[in-house]
Motif scaffolding. Sequence first.
Motif, mmCIF file in Angstrom:
data_model
loop_
_atom_site.group_PDB
_atom_site.id
_atom_site.type_symbol
_atom_site.label_atom_id
_atom_site.label_comp_id
_atom_site.label_asym_id
_atom_site.label_seq_id
_atom_site.Cartn_x
_atom_site.Cartn_y
_atom_site.Cartn_z
ATOM 1 N N ALA A 1 0.790 -1.175 -0.156
ATOM 2 C CA ALA A 1 0.002 0.004 0.059
ATOM 3 C C ALA A 1 0.873 1.238 -0.055
ATOM 4 C CB ALA A 1 -0.838 0.063 1.270
ATOM 5 N N TYR A 2 1.890 1.324 0.762
ATOM 6 C CA TYR A 2 2.596 2.486 0.801
ATOM 7 C C TYR A 2 3.923 2.725 -0.129
ATOM 8 C CZ TYR A 2 5.894 5.983 3.166
ATOM 9 O OH TYR A 2 6.462 6.847 3.578
ATOM 10 N N LYS A 3 4.247 1.362 -0.513
ATOM 11 C CA LYS A 3 5.208 1.375 -1.541
ATOM 12 C C LYS A 3 6.424 2.203 -1.137
ATOM 13 C CE LYS A 3 2.250 0.977 -5.672
ATOM 14 N NZ LYS A 3 1.096 0.366 -4.935
ATOM 15 N N PRO A 4 7.200 1.814 -0.091
ATOM 16 C CA PRO A 4 8.225 2.267 0.441
ATOM 17 C C PRO A 4 9.479 1.915 -0.680
ATOM 18 C CG PRO A 4 8.056 0.532 1.555
ATOM 19 C CD PRO A 4 6.842 0.605 0.646
ATOM 20 N N ASP A 5 10.823 2.652 -0.598
ATOM 21 C CA ASP A 5 12.086 2.411 -1.162
ATOM 22 C C ASP A 5 12.794 1.762 -0.326
ATOM 23 O OD1 ASP A 5 11.521 4.119 -3.594
ATOM 24 O OD2 ASP A 5 11.372 5.610 -2.097
ATOM 25 N N LEU A 6 12.433 1.669 0.965
ATOM 26 C CA LEU A 6 13.260 0.947 2.100
ATOM 27 C C LEU A 6 12.245 0.713 3.249
ATOM 28 C CD1 LEU A 6 16.058 0.130 3.235
ATOM 29 C CD2 LEU A 6 16.432 2.393 4.147
ATOM 30 N N VAL A 7 12.820 -0.582 3.603
ATOM 31 C CA VAL A 7 11.865 -0.944 5.042
ATOM 32 C C VAL A 7 13.191 -1.259 6.024
ATOM 33 C CG1 VAL A 7 10.585 -2.905 5.810
ATOM 34 C CG2 VAL A 7 9.897 -2.272 3.556
ATOM 35 N N ILE A 8 12.708 -0.611 7.221
ATOM 36 C CA ILE A 8 13.650 -0.983 8.425
ATOM 37 C C ILE A 8 13.073 -1.784 9.313
ATOM 38 C CG2 ILE A 8 14.881 0.224 9.921
ATOM 39 C CD1 ILE A 8 15.205 2.495 8.146
ATOM 40 N N MET A 9 13.907 -2.759 9.995
ATOM 41 C CA MET A 9 13.300 -3.478 11.030
ATOM 42 C C MET A 9 14.264 -3.679 12.222
ATOM 43 S SD MET A 9 10.859 -6.337 9.288
ATOM 44 C CE MET A 9 10.239 -6.998 10.931
ATOM 45 N N GLY B 1 10.996 -12.352 2.210
ATOM 46 C CA GLY B 1 9.736 -12.255 1.414
ATOM 47 C C GLY B 1 9.458 -11.036 0.726
ATOM 48 N N LEU B 2 10.291 -10.158 0.665
ATOM 49 C CA LEU B 2 10.168 -8.700 0.052
ATOM 50 C C LEU B 2 10.472 -8.554 -1.420
ATOM 51 C CD1 LEU B 2 10.821 -6.473 3.070
ATOM 52 C CD2 LEU B 2 8.467 -6.953 2.185
ATOM 53 N N ASP B 3 9.852 -7.484 -2.127
ATOM 54 C CA ASP B 3 10.646 -7.205 -3.235
ATOM 55 C C ASP B 3 11.079 -5.658 -3.051
ATOM 56 O OD1 ASP B 3 9.742 -9.217 -4.791
ATOM 57 O OD2 ASP B 3 7.668 -8.576 -4.849
ATOM 58 N N VAL B 4 11.355 -5.372 -1.794
ATOM 59 C CA VAL B 4 11.862 -3.987 -1.544
ATOM 60 C C VAL B 4 13.205 -4.089 -0.605
ATOM 61 C CG1 VAL B 4 11.221 -1.778 -0.305
ATOM 62 C CG2 VAL B 4 9.615 -2.952 -1.323
ATOM 63 N N PRO B 5 14.150 -3.510 -0.670
ATOM 64 C CA PRO B 5 15.182 -3.604 0.280
ATOM 65 C C PRO B 5 14.910 -3.463 1.787
ATOM 66 C CG PRO B 5 16.036 -1.892 -1.493
ATOM 67 C CD PRO B 5 14.160 -2.402 -1.563
ATOM 68 N N LEU B 6 15.690 -4.354 2.691
ATOM 69 C CA LEU B 6 15.234 -4.689 4.099
ATOM 70 C C LEU B 6 16.478 -4.124 4.644
ATOM 71 C CD1 LEU B 6 13.350 -5.159 6.604
ATOM 72 C CD2 LEU B 6 14.297 -7.607 6.150
ATOM 73 N N LEU B 7 16.542 -3.091 5.320
ATOM 74 C CA LEU B 7 17.621 -2.702 6.300
ATOM 75 C C LEU B 7 17.414 -3.063 7.822
ATOM 76 C CD1 LEU B 7 20.349 -1.342 6.831
ATOM 77 C CD2 LEU B 7 18.869 0.970 7.378
ATOM 78 N N SER B 8 18.294 -3.973 8.384
ATOM 79 C CA SER B 8 18.103 -4.628 9.577
ATOM 80 C C SER B 8 19.187 -3.812 10.397
ATOM 81 C CB SER B 8 18.393 -6.275 9.806
ATOM 82 O OG SER B 8 18.723 -6.667 11.038
ATOM 83 N N ILE B 9 18.566 -3.271 11.438
ATOM 84 C CA ILE B 9 19.192 -2.484 12.502
ATOM 85 C C ILE B 9 19.206 -3.150 13.892
ATOM 86 C CG2 ILE B 9 19.935 -0.198 13.478
ATOM 87 C CD1 ILE B 9 18.415 1.181 11.245
ATOM 88 N N PRO B 10 20.301 -3.596 14.343
ATOM 89 C CA PRO B 10 20.276 -4.486 15.647
ATOM 90 C C PRO B 10 20.381 -3.434 16.787
ATOM 91 C CG PRO B 10 22.511 -4.576 14.455
ATOM 92 C CD PRO B 10 21.724 -3.804 13.675
ATOM 93 N N LEU B 11 19.938 -3.673 17.973
ATOM 94 C CA LEU B 11 20.181 -2.757 19.111
ATOM 95 C C LEU B 11 21.578 -3.224 19.752
ATOM 96 C CD1 LEU B 11 16.711 -3.372 20.807
ATOM 97 C CD2 LEU B 11 17.522 -1.251 19.910
#
Length: 271
Positions: A230-238, A261-271
């Motif tokens: 729905a949002y069509k982001p250029d980047l997903v962060i989790m 499972g994404l078609d969008v780049p995913l940036l994983s940021i650890p604590l």
Amino acid sequence: MRTFIVATDFSQIAENAVAYAAAGTSIVQGKLILFNAFKLPLHASNTILSVENVQHMVNKNKQALEQRAEELRKAYNIEVMVESTLLNTEEEIERLMTQYQAEMVIMGMAKRSIEQDLLGNTTTNIIQKLKFPVLAIPEGVTFKGVKKILYACDVVRGIHKTILDQIKEIAKNWNAEVEVFSVQQELAKLLEEPLHPVNQLKEDMEGIQYFYKNVESNAIIKEIRKEVLAYKPDLVIMVPNRYGFWASVVHRSKTRMMAAGLDVPLLSIPL
């Protein structure tokens, strides 16, 4: 100078991530470390080879890496260094992140499969195990800038200021807007809490364009994927949650599942 590490095994998926990394690095005028963890071919590992034969294969692999680096230098006008090793991929990436003080490691991500859901792959395992940012680039995705960022978070666990600071910096660098998105099973009850974590967003996200969206559901992964469409982001962060060994048998990381499972780049940021 901002430094990024991109891993390649010369496969189509990995080389797509290399091109993505190079394009982004050229825009921010950064430096790219082209990394390859060389593995002996199966037929070679099953035979007894001399030290000279092994070294010959390692040198040949290094030459291929140097050639690819030169192509990137010419195509994107960026500084590219190469690193190749026969050692463990995870340990070497961790060492290189420290050695070069790199911001993140960039890796390709294959399409989702049952095997990946159960066992993961090199990229998802690194996301889960190592404590540095990992940018997973899905197969076929090309760099087109970052204008919209979706931060998928768990407000029950808290919205950590250190994570928000990093997201805010990314948004400022790219002049991007941010959607903070959360999925909760008991939304109405949560919103009644006087210390609801969303209240800190006004202060912590000041200076960038952002908005907050919360959805009530017990299907977290499904809702995040719906929001991506729905949002069509250029980047997903989790932010990946970390479990002990036995807990990991039944608790598959939502970040790892999303990465595969994404078609969008995913940036994983650890604590």
